[in-house]
Design a protein around this motif. Sequence first.
Motif, PDB file in Angstrom:
ATOM      1  N   VAL A 183      -4.212   6.111  13.840  1.00 21.44           N
ATOM      2  CA  VAL A 183      -4.585   5.004  14.723  1.00 21.44           C
ATOM      3  C   VAL A 183      -6.073   4.721  14.634  1.00 21.44           C
ATOM      4  O   VAL A 183      -6.512   3.556  14.558  1.00 21.44           O
ATOM      5  N   LEU A 184      -6.883   5.770  14.639  1.00 26.00           N
ATOM      6  CA  LEU A 184      -8.335   5.602  14.549  1.00 26.00           C
ATOM      7  C   LEU A 184      -8.739   4.946  13.234  1.00 26.00           C
ATOM      8  O   LEU A 184      -9.626   4.081  13.208  1.00 26.00           O
ATOM      9  N   VAL A 185      -8.096   5.374  12.145  1.00 22.54           N
ATOM     10  CA  VAL A 185      -8.434   4.804  10.842  1.00 22.54           C
ATOM     11  C   VAL A 185      -8.063   3.326  10.794  1.00 22.54           C
ATOM     12  O   VAL A 185      -8.808   2.491  10.261  1.00 22.54           O
ATOM     13  N   GLN A 186      -6.909   2.975  11.333  1.00 19.53           N
ATOM     14  CA  GLN A 186      -6.466   1.581  11.315  1.00 19.53           C
ATOM     15  C   GLN A 186      -7.376   0.679  12.154  1.00 19.53           C
ATOM     16  O   GLN A 186      -7.523  -0.502  11.871  1.00 19.53           O
ATOM     17  N   LYS A 187      -7.989   1.251  13.191  1.00 17.59           N
ATOM     18  CA  LYS A 187      -8.849   0.469  14.069  1.00 17.59           C
ATOM     19  C   LYS A 187     -10.311   0.467  13.610  1.00 17.59           C
ATOM     20  O   LYS A 187     -11.151  -0.164  14.247  1.00 17.59           O
ATOM     21  N   PRO A 193     -10.260  -2.157   3.061  1.00 15.27           N
ATOM     22  CA  PRO A 193      -8.864  -1.747   2.865  1.00 15.27           C
ATOM     23  C   PRO A 193      -8.716  -0.544   1.930  1.00 15.27           C
ATOM     24  O   PRO A 193      -7.899   0.347   2.166  1.00 15.27           O
ATOM     25  N   ALA A 194      -9.517  -0.531   0.865  1.00 13.03           N
ATOM     26  CA  ALA A 194      -9.438   0.581  -0.087  1.00 13.03           C
ATOM     27  C   ALA A 194      -9.906   1.885   0.554  1.00 13.03           C
ATOM     28  O   ALA A 194      -9.292   2.940   0.368  1.00 13.03           O
ATOM     29  N   THR A 195     -11.005   1.820   1.319  1.00 13.94           N
ATOM     30  CA  THR A 195     -11.514   3.015   2.002  1.00 13.94           C
ATOM     31  C   THR A 195     -10.523   3.507   3.049  1.00 13.94           C
ATOM     32  O   THR A 195     -10.284   4.707   3.187  1.00 13.94           O
ATOM     33  N   ARG A 196      -9.944   2.556   3.785  1.00 11.59           N
ATOM     34  CA  ARG A 196      -8.976   2.922   4.818  1.00 11.59           C
ATOM     35  C   ARG A 196      -7.774   3.639   4.200  1.00 11.59           C
ATOM     36  O   ARG A 196      -7.291   4.636   4.710  1.00 11.59           O
ATOM     37  N   LEU A 197      -7.309   3.140   3.059  1.00 11.67           N
ATOM     38  CA  LEU A 197      -6.171   3.755   2.374  1.00 11.67           C
ATOM     39  C   LEU A 197      -6.520   5.153   1.877  1.00 11.67           C
ATOM     40  O   LEU A 197      -5.710   6.081   1.975  1.00 11.67           O
ATOM     41  N   LEU A 198      -7.760   5.306   1.373  1.00 12.06           N
ATOM     42  CA  LEU A 198      -8.195   6.607   0.873  1.00 12.06           C
ATOM     43  C   LEU A 198      -8.285   7.628   2.008  1.00 12.06           C
ATOM     44  O   LEU A 198      -7.830   8.770   1.872  1.00 12.06           O
TER      45      LEU A 198
END
Length: 253
Positions: A183-187, A193-198
């Motif tokens: 949840v924290l990463v998504q917010k 997007p690439a960093t969030r996926l990593l």
Amino acid sequence: MADTATTASAAAASAANASTDAPPFQLGKPRFQQTSFFGRFRHFLDIIDPRTLFVTERRLREAVQLLEDYKHGTLRPGVTNEQLWSAQKIKQAILHPDTNEKIFMPFRMSGYIPFGTPIVVGLLLPNQTLASTVFWQWLNQSHNACVNYANRNATKPSPASKFIQGYLGAVISAVSIAVGLNVLVQKANKFTPATRLLVQRFVPFPAVGQLSCRRVPGCSSLCKALCAWQPSAWPCHWPSASSLRCQRSKQAS
């Protein structure tokens, strides 16, 4: 004439033992020296060797009988140290040391990698939903709990309530951390997007790793790591009932 035959058998056995690289057999003791990291590393490789999962019932009975013969001094001539070490490895991999009963295959230490790998793959699947995250974390902790319980110290049984509390605590902690971090990463708006996926790829690691020292009865990951790296870590002092298995290995060395 009988003395001559006995002498010849003993000589043949000595020659057979001398022809192998196996150290002299010692019942109940580790095959490899526990005073070095390499020796302890080879000892743990023996414990998790998945080949013991394919041992037949007949081979298991032969291994147990061979060790019984050695224990009572009725070992037949010609048996090598390698055969004795192999027999002890098979028995320790399949039978519980306290109850002498067969451990269910997926919960043996030798089955931890083949049966645990699909769960690890599931934990690292990309683009997981909330339901899949909860499922894989629950399955991982359930598998760990079953492995720990199957290899517990049966000489000092713990109440079922303690096991259940530890299991529920592990599941709730792992699920909470995994879901919370996702949840924290998504917010996190600053992430591309690439960093969030990593970053999401690494979420399962803290969820699983933080439970190393507080799992339900069984040698924890940290305990095993310390046992392998530091001789002074023997016997295991972490709060796990089945650390007796680790203690036995050290006491026997």
